[in-house]
Enzyme design. Sequence first.
Site, mmCIF file in Angstrom:
data_model
loop_
_atom_site.group_PDB
_atom_site.id
_atom_site.type_symbol
_atom_site.label_atom_id
_atom_site.label_comp_id
_atom_site.label_asym_id
_atom_site.label_seq_id
_atom_site.Cartn_x
_atom_site.Cartn_y
_atom_site.Cartn_z
ATOM 1 N N LYS A 43 -29.952 28.219 -28.871
ATOM 2 C CA LYS A 43 -29.664 29.540 -29.452
ATOM 3 C C LYS A 43 -28.330 29.546 -30.191
ATOM 4 O O LYS A 43 -28.247 30.006 -31.336
ATOM 5 C CB LYS A 43 -29.621 30.587 -28.327
ATOM 6 C CG LYS A 43 -28.980 31.903 -28.725
ATOM 7 C CD LYS A 43 -28.863 32.855 -27.553
ATOM 8 C CE LYS A 43 -27.658 32.686 -26.668
ATOM 9 N NZ LYS A 43 -26.447 33.427 -27.035
ATOM 10 N N ASN A 44 -27.291 29.036 -29.519
ATOM 11 C CA ASN A 44 -25.956 29.168 -30.103
ATOM 12 C C ASN A 44 -25.727 28.228 -31.279
ATOM 13 O O ASN A 44 -24.664 28.260 -31.899
ATOM 14 C CB ASN A 44 -24.885 28.979 -29.025
ATOM 15 C CG ASN A 44 -24.828 30.201 -28.111
ATOM 16 O OD1 ASN A 44 -25.396 31.245 -28.440
ATOM 17 N ND2 ASN A 44 -24.157 30.072 -26.984
ATOM 18 N N ARG A 81 -22.827 39.594 -31.182
ATOM 19 C CA ARG A 81 -21.564 39.166 -31.774
ATOM 20 C C ARG A 81 -21.719 37.991 -32.725
ATOM 21 O O ARG A 81 -20.911 37.792 -33.620
ATOM 22 C CB ARG A 81 -20.588 38.780 -30.669
ATOM 23 C CG ARG A 81 -20.167 39.942 -29.810
ATOM 24 C CD ARG A 81 -19.167 39.468 -28.791
ATOM 25 N NE ARG A 81 -18.124 38.690 -29.424
ATOM 26 C CZ ARG A 81 -17.041 39.211 -29.976
ATOM 27 N NH1 ARG A 81 -16.842 40.505 -29.914
ATOM 28 N NH2 ARG A 81 -16.147 38.437 -30.552
ATOM 29 N N CYS A 89 -17.444 43.303 -25.418
ATOM 30 C CA CYS A 89 -18.759 43.202 -24.807
ATOM 31 C C CYS A 89 -18.554 43.042 -23.316
ATOM 32 O O CYS A 89 -17.423 43.021 -22.832
ATOM 33 C CB CYS A 89 -19.547 42.041 -25.391
ATOM 34 S SG CYS A 89 -18.901 40.458 -24.901
ATOM 35 N N ARG A 143 -13.062 39.976 -26.423
ATOM 36 C CA ARG A 143 -13.530 39.056 -27.456
ATOM 37 C C ARG A 143 -13.087 39.428 -28.875
ATOM 38 O O ARG A 143 -13.891 39.808 -29.725
ATOM 39 C CB ARG A 143 -15.052 38.914 -27.374
ATOM 40 C CG ARG A 143 -15.486 38.368 -26.041
ATOM 41 C CD ARG A 143 -16.963 38.183 -25.926
ATOM 42 N NE ARG A 143 -17.453 37.015 -26.629
ATOM 43 C CZ ARG A 143 -18.732 36.694 -26.725
ATOM 44 N NH1 ARG A 143 -19.633 37.474 -26.180
ATOM 45 N NH2 ARG A 143 -19.118 35.620 -27.363
ATOM 46 N N ASP A 188 -20.777 29.073 -20.119
ATOM 47 C CA ASP A 188 -22.163 29.555 -20.126
ATOM 48 C C ASP A 188 -23.001 28.985 -18.980
ATOM 49 O O ASP A 188 -24.171 29.356 -18.835
ATOM 50 C CB ASP A 188 -22.838 29.242 -21.471
ATOM 51 C CG ASP A 188 -22.238 30.050 -22.610
ATOM 52 O OD1 ASP A 188 -21.496 31.014 -22.344
ATOM 53 O OD2 ASP A 188 -22.512 29.714 -23.782
ATOM 54 N N ILE A 194 -12.247 30.988 -19.757
ATOM 55 C CA ILE A 194 -12.575 31.313 -21.165
ATOM 56 C C ILE A 194 -12.639 32.831 -21.377
ATOM 57 O O ILE A 194 -12.052 33.363 -22.315
ATOM 58 C CB ILE A 194 -13.918 30.669 -21.598
ATOM 59 C CG1 ILE A 194 -13.927 29.164 -21.291
ATOM 60 C CG2 ILE A 194 -14.193 30.949 -23.079
ATOM 61 C CD1 ILE A 194 -13.023 28.314 -22.144
ATOM 62 N N ARG A 220 -32.630 37.611 -24.590
ATOM 63 C CA ARG A 220 -31.702 37.245 -25.665
ATOM 64 C C ARG A 220 -31.539 35.732 -25.761
ATOM 65 O O ARG A 220 -31.252 35.214 -26.836
ATOM 66 C CB ARG A 220 -30.318 37.862 -25.414
ATOM 67 C CG ARG A 220 -30.308 39.356 -25.523
ATOM 68 C CD ARG A 220 -28.910 39.876 -25.427
ATOM 69 N NE ARG A 220 -28.093 39.309 -26.506
ATOM 70 C CZ ARG A 220 -26.807 39.553 -26.688
ATOM 71 N NH1 ARG A 220 -26.186 40.351 -25.868
ATOM 72 N NH2 ARG A 220 -26.146 39.013 -27.676
HETATM 73 C C1 EPZ Z 1 -19.519 31.320 -28.226
HETATM 74 O O1 EPZ Z 1 -18.926 32.604 -28.287
HETATM 75 C C2 EPZ Z 1 -20.895 31.508 -27.606
HETATM 76 N N1 EPZ Z 1 -21.665 32.441 -28.414
HETATM 77 C C3 EPZ Z 1 -20.764 32.030 -26.189
HETATM 78 O O2 EPZ Z 1 -22.066 32.045 -25.641
HETATM 79 C C4 EPZ Z 1 -19.896 31.085 -25.374
HETATM 80 O O3 EPZ Z 1 -19.705 31.628 -24.099
HETATM 81 C C5 EPZ Z 1 -18.540 30.876 -26.070
HETATM 82 O O4 EPZ Z 1 -18.759 30.427 -27.445
HETATM 83 C C6 EPZ Z 1 -17.655 29.859 -25.377
HETATM 84 O O5 EPZ Z 1 -18.334 28.634 -25.271
HETATM 85 C C7 EPZ Z 1 -22.310 32.009 -29.486
HETATM 86 O O6 EPZ Z 1 -22.247 30.851 -29.859
HETATM 87 C C8 EPZ Z 1 -23.118 33.006 -30.226
HETATM 88 P P1 EPZ Z 1 -15.085 31.722 -28.537
HETATM 89 P P2 EPZ Z 1 -17.624 32.842 -29.178
HETATM 90 O O7 EPZ Z 1 -14.647 32.205 -29.862
HETATM 91 O O8 EPZ Z 1 -17.683 31.950 -30.362
HETATM 92 C C9 EPZ Z 1 -11.073 34.147 -27.589
HETATM 93 C C10 EPZ Z 1 -23.852 32.903 -24.264
HETATM 94 O O9 EPZ Z 1 -24.024 33.296 -23.088
HETATM 95 N N2 EPZ Z 1 -11.003 34.447 -29.034
HETATM 96 O O10 EPZ Z 1 -15.120 30.251 -28.297
HETATM 97 O O11 EPZ Z 1 -17.492 34.290 -29.389
HETATM 98 C C11 EPZ Z 1 -12.264 34.797 -26.903
HETATM 99 O O12 EPZ Z 1 -12.007 36.134 -26.577
HETATM 100 C C12 EPZ Z 1 -22.558 33.201 -24.976
HETATM 101 O O13 EPZ Z 1 -24.709 32.278 -24.915
HETATM 102 C C13 EPZ Z 1 -9.871 35.072 -29.524
HETATM 103 O O14 EPZ Z 1 -8.928 35.400 -28.793
HETATM 104 O O15 EPZ Z 1 -16.514 32.343 -28.176
HETATM 105 C C14 EPZ Z 1 -12.467 33.898 -25.706
HETATM 106 O O16 EPZ Z 1 -11.571 34.243 -24.701
HETATM 107 C C15 EPZ Z 1 -21.746 34.305 -24.501
HETATM 108 N N3 EPZ Z 1 -9.795 35.338 -30.874
HETATM 109 C C16 EPZ Z 1 -12.100 32.515 -26.255
HETATM 110 O O17 EPZ Z 1 -11.309 32.764 -27.437
HETATM 111 C C17 EPZ Z 1 -10.798 34.985 -31.734
HETATM 112 O O18 EPZ Z 1 -10.685 35.235 -32.951
HETATM 113 C C18 EPZ Z 1 -13.271 31.636 -26.647
HETATM 114 O O19 EPZ Z 1 -14.195 32.386 -27.424
HETATM 115 C C19 EPZ Z 1 -11.939 34.330 -31.216
HETATM 116 C C20 EPZ Z 1 -12.020 34.067 -29.861
#
Ligand code: EPZ
Length: 444
Positions: A47-48, A118, A142, A147, A333, A355, A425
Amino acid sequence: MPTEAENTWDNAESPSQSSSTKPSGLDKIKIIGGNPLYGTIPISGAKNCALKLMCASLLTGETMYFENSPNSLRDMNSQRELLRYLGCKIEHEGAALTINADNIETYTAPYDIVRKMRGSILVLGPLLARFGEAKVSLPGGCAIGTRPVDMHINGLEEMGATITLDEGYINAKAPAGGLQGAKILFPKVSVGATENLLMAATLANGTSTLANAAREPEIVDLGQCLIKMGAKITGLGTDTIRVEGVKALNGTQHSVIPDRIETGTYIIAAGMTGGTVTLKNARIDTLSSVLGHLSQAGIEVTQNNGDLVVSREIERLRGVDIMTEPYPGFPTDMQAQFMAMLTGADGAGMVTETIFENRFMHVPELNRMGADITVQGNSAIVRGVNGLKGAEVMATDLRASVSLVLAGLVAKGETTVNRIYHLERGYEDIVGKLGRVGANVRKA
Ligand code: EPZ
């Protein structure tokens, strides 16, 4: 070829909308625990990764052909809805997906679609790079945390974009000659920011360097697809990715990598129930950190001609500590599923989430089933108990929901998991896949 109107999920309402007929996402799953699982489970495309590959289609006017795409997922439907809104022509049948973005009609991703998922923020980089402008609704917080998307925005600004935030929208404009290559150092590892900037950099003028980049296998797969489209990228899978911008990209054919999180979830299902399960179309190399911890707990996974065979080595699994980290560390995840497994282990295990700030929502629900879990800050101590008991439970995100399904598979009596919207989802046909290997599970 099914149209969206024929596909019931494609038109299902989100649970927040009221309706006289119950949308499928509000269905429940009922499980009677205790059956060991035996047989074969096919693993779907990731999915991701698929969600991002769809966004990459916006980078070219030529047609993109995807295989092994998890098309029946709700999140895939939300992404199709968004791309169609922008003007893409999309067809899908089985695991095949075709997208053509030759005729984009608007550069605006509206709140009503973006709020559902998202992952839709990933249209920002491609739209801006190819068309010089984009207006994308801020996705907001969320269930698992606030996030923010500041790193996506800051990175695009470093490439010369002018960005304003207005009435909940990100308004982005590229300079007259297009985005400029830049050296971007992410202050924190982010999957989404790395992907957005990687896609934007493919069509920028000059070279970009993404430092402290995320290394997830889904990003490597996205990058490999971009390379087939004509992008010049090196360093995929390392923390420094270099992209030499090109004038235009072409269409291509690409098969989505198998879903490592779905794979890990079914490995735990087999280990918890004590059966032997073969996972078809799974990739062991993307799961090394998870497999190391599962092996310590007593679950054996072996490779057999491209399939994975899972079995439990000991009568009762052992407690093991985990801490979530960016890839190649233990994936956030998989945290909820691992915790479900620890509830019945011999001894205790400590689960530390680094995370997301609010990813323990499954804890009170697991405790309602008889688990012994105490949360302190971003850590949870899970003391193994002698058997969970079925209960009515509800979860608020995808992985939390599936952890309750796993708990239900071993609990005594009946477990009802409410709001399977979340499961739909991210898990294709979970009831069918578990039912066919012997779980007593049904939709209600
Ligand atoms: C991706 O989310 C995945 N979603 C998530 O999968 C997964 O948990 C996550 O990566 C971590 O592996 C998709 O790919 C659609 P991040 P993403 O940016 O890209 C902070 C699932 O269950 N951050 O790596 O949104 C953020 O808040 C899901 O399938 C900032 O501060 O995650 C978090 O604490 C849920 N500023 C950390 O970084 C930003 O601009 C990592 O988030 C961006 C992120």
